[in-house]
Design an enzyme around this catalytic site. Structure first.
Site, mmCIF file in Angstrom:
data_model
loop_
_atom_site.group_PDB
_atom_site.id
_atom_site.type_symbol
_atom_site.label_atom_id
_atom_site.label_comp_id
_atom_site.label_asym_id
_atom_site.label_seq_id
_atom_site.Cartn_x
_atom_site.Cartn_y
_atom_site.Cartn_z
ATOM 1 N N SER A 115 -28.545 28.573 -22.453
ATOM 2 C CA SER A 115 -29.225 27.405 -23.016
ATOM 3 C C SER A 115 -29.860 26.587 -21.899
ATOM 4 C CB SER A 115 -28.220 26.535 -23.774
ATOM 5 O OG SER A 115 -28.800 25.300 -24.151
ATOM 6 N N TYR A 126 -20.349 20.882 -22.735
ATOM 7 C CA TYR A 126 -21.061 22.030 -23.316
ATOM 8 C C TYR A 126 -22.020 22.645 -22.294
ATOM 9 C CZ TYR A 126 -24.364 24.578 -26.309
ATOM 10 O OH TYR A 126 -25.171 25.550 -26.864
#
Length: 239
Positions: A131, A144
């Site tokens: 990501s 995260y």
């Protein structure tokens, strides 16, 4: 022709990608909640195998069970959680949960898949999801983001380890994905939908070799700039 395997039965991107790859192939889904698995527009029946991401000792058995259905053509590792950053800053158990699901469990599954597929005669493809959040973790979601940083580094090394074998790895670096995981959140610039990511991955799968791809492609230029932003400014950047 081998089977399409999805680890993460409720992943928006995973389901979209399976729909693009499943024609004429058997689909097997490894999921924690089999009753929640729903993949429309699949010609053949979908086989569901129980899978618990944080039960690392069970992962090899799950992969072996999947292989009982036949060789794997494409294995999509798409499970994960976003977690609650504010909670994670005060609740160490939640911080560890995010790290366990989004990093440790994925390292385990990818390692088992790569190891088991070395014994398979047919070529195989692994698909993993990094990501933009991991490129340079930001204050509002650093727990995260840190898992995606670690997973991305692992995938780069695994890609090199698989070089010269009949297994390839496609590592996907999407931007903000507008989907069930981010419901209610304000989309970031260059946001994409699960279908956008799945389409780009499916297109790349038609070409040979391992690869790391940004979705959308212009995100790579944004990533280049991100590394240059001074830390006093960067710590104030929103999610």
């Amino acid at each position: 022709m081998g089977n399409i395997v999805l680890f993460g039965g409720t992943s928006d991107i995973g389901v979209e990608l399976v729909q693009r790859l499943c024609k004429g192939k058997k689909v097997i889904v490894a999921a924690r909640r089999p009753e929640a698995v729903h993949i429309p527009n699949v010609e053949a029946a979908v086989e569901v195998v129980p899978f618990e991401a944080t039960d690392y000792a069970s992962h090899r058995g799950v992969v072996k069970q999947v292989l009982e259905h036949g060789p794997i053509e494409t294995a999509i590792v798409a499970f994960g959680i976003l977690g609650d950053q504010q909670r994670a800053e005060h609740d160490e158990a939640h911080a560890v949960e995010i790290a366990s699901v989004d990093y440790t469990a994925q390292v385990s599954v990818l390692t088992v898949l790569a190891d088991e597929l070395r014994h398979q005669a047919e070529p195989a493809t692994l698909v993993a999801f990094s990501s933009i959040a991991g490129w340079r973790p930001r204050r509002p979601n650093y727990v995260y983001g840190s898992t995606k940083s670690g997973l991305d580094a692992f995938c780069q090394g695994l890609t090199d380890a698989l070089h010269g074998t009949h297994i390839r790895l496609i590592t996907v670096r999407p931007g903000f994905v507008i989907g069930s995981m981010t419901a209610g959140m304000k989309p970031a610039p260059l946001s994409v939908y699960p279908a956008d990511v799945a389409t780009k991955v499916a297109e790349r799968l038609r070409r040979p070799g391992s690869a790391t791809i940004w979705v959308p492609g212009k995100l790579r230029y944004v990533a280049g700039v991100m590394r240059l932003v001074p830390r006093p400014v960067w710590r104030r950047v929103p999610r």
